[in-house]
Design a protein around this motif. Sequence first.
Motif, PDB file in Angstrom:
ATOM      1  N   ALA A  26     -13.822  10.409  -0.203  1.00 15.18           N
ATOM      2  CA  ALA A  26     -12.397   9.562  -0.505  1.00 15.18           C
ATOM      3  C   ALA A  26     -12.039   8.792   0.603  1.00 15.18           C
ATOM      4  CB  ALA A  26     -11.197  10.810  -0.689  1.00 15.18           C
ATOM      5  N   LYS A  27     -12.011   9.292   1.961  1.00 12.31           N
ATOM      6  CA  LYS A  27     -11.762   8.573   3.046  1.00 12.31           C
ATOM      7  C   LYS A  27     -12.567   7.134   3.341  1.00 12.31           C
ATOM      8  CE  LYS A  27     -10.515  12.249   6.179  1.00 12.31           C
ATOM      9  NZ  LYS A  27     -10.871  12.894   7.461  1.00 12.31           N
ATOM     10  N   ALA A  28     -13.864   7.414   2.875  1.00 13.86           N
ATOM     11  CA  ALA A  28     -14.915   6.247   2.925  1.00 13.86           C
ATOM     12  C   ALA A  28     -14.498   5.216   1.564  1.00 13.86           C
ATOM     13  CB  ALA A  28     -16.252   6.547   2.693  1.00 13.86           C
ATOM     14  N   ASP A  29     -14.035   5.804   0.498  1.00 10.73           N
ATOM     15  CA  ASP A  29     -13.560   4.665  -0.697  1.00 10.73           C
ATOM     16  C   ASP A  29     -12.247   4.179  -0.130  1.00 10.73           C
ATOM     17  OD1 ASP A  29     -14.637   3.692  -3.248  1.00 10.73           O
ATOM     18  OD2 ASP A  29     -12.938   4.897  -3.934  1.00 10.73           O
ATOM     19  N   TRP A  30     -11.434   4.786   0.455  1.00  9.73           N
ATOM     20  CA  TRP A  30     -10.106   4.294   0.695  1.00  9.73           C
ATOM     21  C   TRP A  30     -10.199   3.393   2.101  1.00  9.73           C
ATOM     22  CZ3 TRP A  30      -5.283   5.145  -0.838  1.00  9.73           C
ATOM     23  CH2 TRP A  30      -4.248   4.614  -0.040  1.00  9.73           C
ATOM     24  N   LYS A  31     -11.123   3.354   2.817  1.00 10.82           N
ATOM     25  CA  LYS A  31     -11.493   2.416   3.937  1.00 10.82           C
ATOM     26  C   LYS A  31     -12.024   1.182   3.242  1.00 10.82           C
ATOM     27  CE  LYS A  31     -13.481   2.003   8.324  1.00 10.82           C
ATOM     28  NZ  LYS A  31     -14.282   2.795   9.421  1.00 10.82           N
ATOM     29  N   ARG A  32     -12.970   1.378   2.174  1.00 15.00           N
ATOM     30  CA  ARG A  32     -13.654   0.273   1.619  1.00 15.00           C
ATOM     31  C   ARG A  32     -12.480  -0.557   0.834  1.00 15.00           C
ATOM     32  NH1 ARG A  32     -14.392  -1.450  -2.826  1.00 15.00           N
ATOM     33  NH2 ARG A  32     -13.850   0.206  -3.842  1.00 15.00           N
ATOM     34  N   ALA A  33     -11.582   0.181   0.137  1.00 18.70           N
ATOM     35  CA  ALA A  33     -10.918  -0.456  -0.944  1.00 18.70           C
ATOM     36  C   ALA A  33      -9.583  -1.005  -0.092  1.00 18.70           C
ATOM     37  CB  ALA A  33     -10.445   0.507  -1.800  1.00 18.70           C
ATOM     38  N   TYR A  34      -9.203  -0.555   0.953  1.00 18.48           N
ATOM     39  CA  TYR A  34      -7.815  -0.909   1.668  1.00 18.48           C
ATOM     40  C   TYR A  34      -8.284  -1.782   3.029  1.00 18.48           C
ATOM     41  CZ  TYR A  34      -5.436   1.352  -1.941  1.00 18.48           C
ATOM     42  OH  TYR A  34      -5.055   1.953  -2.907  1.00 18.48           O
ATOM     43  N   LYS A  35      -9.299  -1.625   3.569  1.00 16.92           N
ATOM     44  CA  LYS A  35      -9.579  -2.241   4.818  1.00 16.92           C
ATOM     45  C   LYS A  35      -8.561  -1.924   5.868  1.00 16.92           C
ATOM     46  CE  LYS A  35     -13.060  -5.012   2.806  1.00 16.92           C
ATOM     47  NZ  LYS A  35     -13.648  -4.359   2.000  1.00 16.92           N
ATOM     48  N   ASN A  36      -8.254  -0.548   6.135  1.00 19.78           N
ATOM     49  CA  ASN A  36      -7.287  -0.279   7.184  1.00 19.78           C
ATOM     50  C   ASN A  36      -6.001  -1.001   6.990  1.00 19.78           C
ATOM     51  OD1 ASN A  36      -9.101   1.627   8.143  1.00 19.78           O
ATOM     52  ND2 ASN A  36     -10.082  -0.035   9.498  1.00 19.78           N
ATOM     53  N   SER A  37      -5.628  -1.491   5.852  1.00 21.35           N
ATOM     54  CA  SER A  37      -4.054  -2.007   5.805  1.00 21.35           C
ATOM     55  C   SER A  37      -3.004  -1.011   5.529  1.00 21.35           C
ATOM     56  CB  SER A  37      -4.386  -3.221   4.617  1.00 21.35           C
ATOM     57  OG  SER A  37      -4.518  -2.501   3.425  1.00 21.35           O
ATOM     58  N   GLU A  38      -3.468   0.098   4.928  1.00 18.61           N
ATOM     59  CA  GLU A  38      -2.662   1.334   4.572  1.00 18.61           C
ATOM     60  C   GLU A  38      -3.239   2.453   5.300  1.00 18.61           C
ATOM     61  OE1 GLU A  38      -1.192   1.607   0.595  1.00 18.61           O
ATOM     62  OE2 GLU A  38      -1.654  -0.583   0.369  1.00 18.61           O
ATOM     63  N   PRO A  39      -2.416   3.523   5.779  1.00 19.05           N
ATOM     64  CA  PRO A  39      -2.765   4.830   6.248  1.00 19.05           C
ATOM     65  C   PRO A  39      -3.408   5.537   5.122  1.00 19.05           C
ATOM     66  CG  PRO A  39      -0.390   4.737   6.292  1.00 19.05           C
ATOM     67  CD  PRO A  39      -1.005   3.224   5.692  1.00 19.05           C
ATOM     68  N   CYS A  40      -4.510   6.267   5.337  1.00 21.39           N
ATOM     69  CA  CYS A  40      -5.244   6.896   4.390  1.00 21.39           C
ATOM     70  C   CYS A  40      -4.622   8.386   4.253  1.00 21.39           C
ATOM     71  CB  CYS A  40      -6.926   7.359   5.049  1.00 21.39           C
ATOM     72  SG  CYS A  40      -7.564   8.376   3.699  1.00 21.39           S
ATOM     73  N   PRO A  41      -4.212   8.415   3.052  1.00 19.28           N
ATOM     74  CA  PRO A  41      -3.659   9.800   2.700  1.00 19.28           C
ATOM     75  C   PRO A  41      -4.369  10.907   2.821  1.00 19.28           C
ATOM     76  CG  PRO A  41      -3.815   8.466   0.790  1.00 19.28           C
ATOM     77  CD  PRO A  41      -4.449   7.651   1.852  1.00 19.28           C
ATOM     78  N   PHE A  42      -5.657  10.847   2.600  1.00 19.44           N
ATOM     79  CA  PHE A  42      -6.870  11.833   3.025  1.00 19.44           C
ATOM     80  C   PHE A  42      -7.038  12.307   4.190  1.00 19.44           C
ATOM     81  CE2 PHE A  42      -7.732   9.347  -0.816  1.00 19.44           C
ATOM     82  CZ  PHE A  42      -7.448  10.408  -2.001  1.00 19.44           C
ATOM     83  N   ASP A  43      -6.426  11.781   5.194  1.00 18.13           N
ATOM     84  CA  ASP A  43      -6.596  12.265   6.720  1.00 18.13           C
ATOM     85  C   ASP A  43      -5.635  13.661   6.837  1.00 18.13           C
ATOM     86  OD1 ASP A  43      -8.189  10.358   7.527  1.00 18.13           O
ATOM     87  OD2 ASP A  43      -6.583   8.940   8.028  1.00 18.13           O
ATOM     88  N   SER A  44      -4.800  13.889   6.252  1.00 14.29           N
ATOM     89  CA  SER A  44      -3.998  15.036   6.291  1.00 14.29           C
ATOM     90  C   SER A  44      -4.446  16.229   5.571  1.00 14.29           C
ATOM     91  CB  SER A  44      -2.574  14.836   5.641  1.00 14.29           C
ATOM     92  OG  SER A  44      -2.471  14.698   4.282  1.00 14.29           O
ATOM     93  N   ILE A  45      -5.440  16.299   5.044  1.00 15.22           N
ATOM     94  CA  ILE A  45      -6.027  17.534   4.311  1.00 15.22           C
ATOM     95  C   ILE A  45      -6.740  18.419   5.128  1.00 15.22           C
ATOM     96  CG2 ILE A  45      -7.717  18.304   2.386  1.00 15.22           C
ATOM     97  CD1 ILE A  45      -7.037  15.670   0.965  1.00 15.22           C
ATOM     98  N   PHE A  46      -6.355  19.635   5.158  1.00 16.96           N
ATOM     99  CA  PHE A  46      -7.113  20.760   6.114  1.00 16.96           C
ATOM    100  C   PHE A  46      -7.777  21.857   4.910  1.00 16.96           C
ATOM    101  CE2 PHE A  46      -6.909  24.877   8.130  1.00 16.96           C
ATOM    102  CZ  PHE A  46      -7.859  24.653   9.065  1.00 16.96           C
ATOM    103  N   LEU A  47      -8.775  22.051   5.066  1.00 19.43           N
ATOM    104  CA  LEU A  47      -9.247  22.952   4.288  1.00 19.43           C
ATOM    105  C   LEU A  47      -9.844  24.225   5.184  1.00 19.43           C
ATOM    106  CD1 LEU A  47     -11.781  20.915   1.864  1.00 19.43           C
ATOM    107  CD2 LEU A  47      -9.751  21.775   1.534  1.00 19.43           C
TER     108      LEU A  47
END
Length: 137
Positions: free
Chosen positions: A99-120
């Motif tokens: 999800a992080k890689a796909d987010w980075k590909r789609a948004y090119k760091n223009s928006e913060p990634c919401p998947f950074d906050s997940i803790f398993l």
Amino acid sequence: LATNGQGDIHEFEKLRDVSKKEQRIEITGYQLLKMPRKGSPAQWTWKMTDQTFNFWRRRLKRAIRWKSKRFINQCVYSLSRLPKFHAVRQQGFQLIQYAKADWKRAYKNSEPCPFDSIFLGFYGRYQKASKINVSIL
């Protein structure tokens, strides 16, 4: 489930060997299997089936492509509440990386990634209750 030996269950039930891949127990998209672990013998754990894992990948991809904050938040919430078994946590980590890689590909760091906050994390082993001495001032 039954251990080897003699008993009524061996006489009246047709038992299967769950250690064989084609006879594994599957419940709600998870399967029981014995997995090797680094530095220790293989242990029984639950793991997502391939179908469930691929469903999660499609769901994450769809949420990111649709740019729906509500859908993304729901995915983040659900991912953080996966069952806490060793193999499921490993798969959850893979899904988060995807999800992080796909987010980075789609948004090119223009928006913060919401998947950074997940803790398993995991719940940990049960510990016997102990007394805590508290002094009252």
